[in-house]
Design a protein around this motif. Structure first.
Motif, PDB file in Angstrom:
ATOM      1  N   PHE A 124       0.831  -1.194   0.000  1.00  0.00           N
ATOM      2  CA  PHE A 124       0.000   0.000   0.000  1.00  0.00           C
ATOM      3  C   PHE A 124       0.869   1.249   0.000  1.00  0.00           C
ATOM      4  CE2 PHE A 124      -3.341   2.702   1.940  1.00  0.00           C
ATOM      5  CZ  PHE A 124      -4.304   2.466   0.988  1.00  0.00           C
ATOM      6  N   THR A 134      -1.351  -0.222  -7.068  1.00  0.00           N
ATOM      7  CA  THR A 134      -1.521  -1.586  -6.588  1.00  0.00           C
ATOM      8  C   THR A 134      -3.008  -1.901  -6.488  1.00  0.00           C
ATOM      9  OG1 THR A 134      -1.524  -0.948  -4.271  1.00  0.00           O
ATOM     10  CG2 THR A 134       0.621  -1.453  -5.258  1.00  0.00           C
ATOM     11  N   LYS A 190      -8.708  -0.660  -4.838  1.00  0.00           N
ATOM     12  CA  LYS A 190      -9.849  -0.983  -3.965  1.00  0.00           C
ATOM     13  C   LYS A 190     -10.137   0.165  -3.004  1.00  0.00           C
ATOM     14  CE  LYS A 190      -9.355  -6.001  -4.039  1.00  0.00           C
ATOM     15  NZ  LYS A 190      -9.037  -7.205  -3.241  1.00  0.00           N
ATOM     16  N   TYR A 191      -9.090   0.771  -2.465  1.00  0.00           N
ATOM     17  CA  TYR A 191      -9.229   1.908  -1.559  1.00  0.00           C
ATOM     18  C   TYR A 191      -9.939   3.069  -2.263  1.00  0.00           C
ATOM     19  CZ  TYR A 191      -7.615   5.761   1.455  1.00  0.00           C
ATOM     20  OH  TYR A 191      -7.541   6.868   2.262  1.00  0.00           O
ATOM     21  N   GLU A 209      -4.581  -2.977  -3.903  1.00  0.00           N
ATOM     22  CA  GLU A 209      -5.115  -2.416  -2.655  1.00  0.00           C
ATOM     23  C   GLU A 209      -5.479  -0.945  -2.831  1.00  0.00           C
ATOM     24  OE1 GLU A 209      -1.838  -3.735  -2.454  1.00  0.00           O
ATOM     25  OE2 GLU A 209      -2.406  -5.755  -1.843  1.00  0.00           O
ATOM     26  N   GLU A 210      -4.656  -0.214  -3.579  1.00  0.00           N
ATOM     27  CA  GLU A 210      -4.921   1.207  -3.802  1.00  0.00           C
ATOM     28  C   GLU A 210      -6.154   1.411  -4.674  1.00  0.00           C
ATOM     29  OE1 GLU A 210      -0.310   2.703  -3.437  1.00  0.00           O
ATOM     30  OE2 GLU A 210      -1.063   2.025  -5.358  1.00  0.00           O
TER      31      GLU A 210
END
Length: 132
Positions: free
Chosen positions: A7, A96, A101-102, A98-99
């Motif tokens: 992240f 990424t 999705k964030y 995760e980013e």
């Protein structure tokens, strides 16, 4: 170029903390403006005197504008991600998982607040009178 996983590799700190901070402000604006204390404070600095219901209704417009801007900024960032364009933050232009999705979670939160802000903007005086 090899990028390490994890992240905050592609999103700058202003995106990680700035977007949620603006969304929290957009959420707190109607809550705070619906109080008698803030209404009295706003009436002291304003040349036009308004009721608490009117200040609550007006806060919906600010909430809507803030959320629309956040939505637009996130959409531009995700659009660049899909096209693989380099940005100032990333050399390769990729975020990424995760980013991404964030940003999607933040986008849904901004959309929900945008709808709530629009309803408050249109019917805030009636809502305030009925519920508060």
């Amino acid at each position: 170029m090899h990028r390490s996983k994890g992240f905050n590799q592609g999103l700058p700190k202003k995106a990680l903390f700035g977007y949620p901070a603006w969304l929290i402000l957009a959420l707190l604006l109607p809550i705070a403006s619906g109080t008698d204390f803030l209404s009295a404070l706003l009436n002291q600095i304003s040349t036009i005197q308004n009721t608490t219901e009117q200040w609550f209704q007006r806060s919906g417009s600010l909430t809507t504008v803030i959320c629309a801007i956040i939505e637009g900024l996130i959409m531009v960032r995700l659009h660049r991600q899909m096209r693989g364009e380099p940005t100032q933050e990333t050399a390769a232009g990729f975020l990424t998982l995760e980013e991404v999705k964030y940003l999607n979670v933040l986008q849904w939160a901004a959309l929900l607040l945008l709808v709530c802000g629009t309803i408050i903007w249109g019917y805030g005086d009636a809502i305030h009178s009925a519920w508060l």
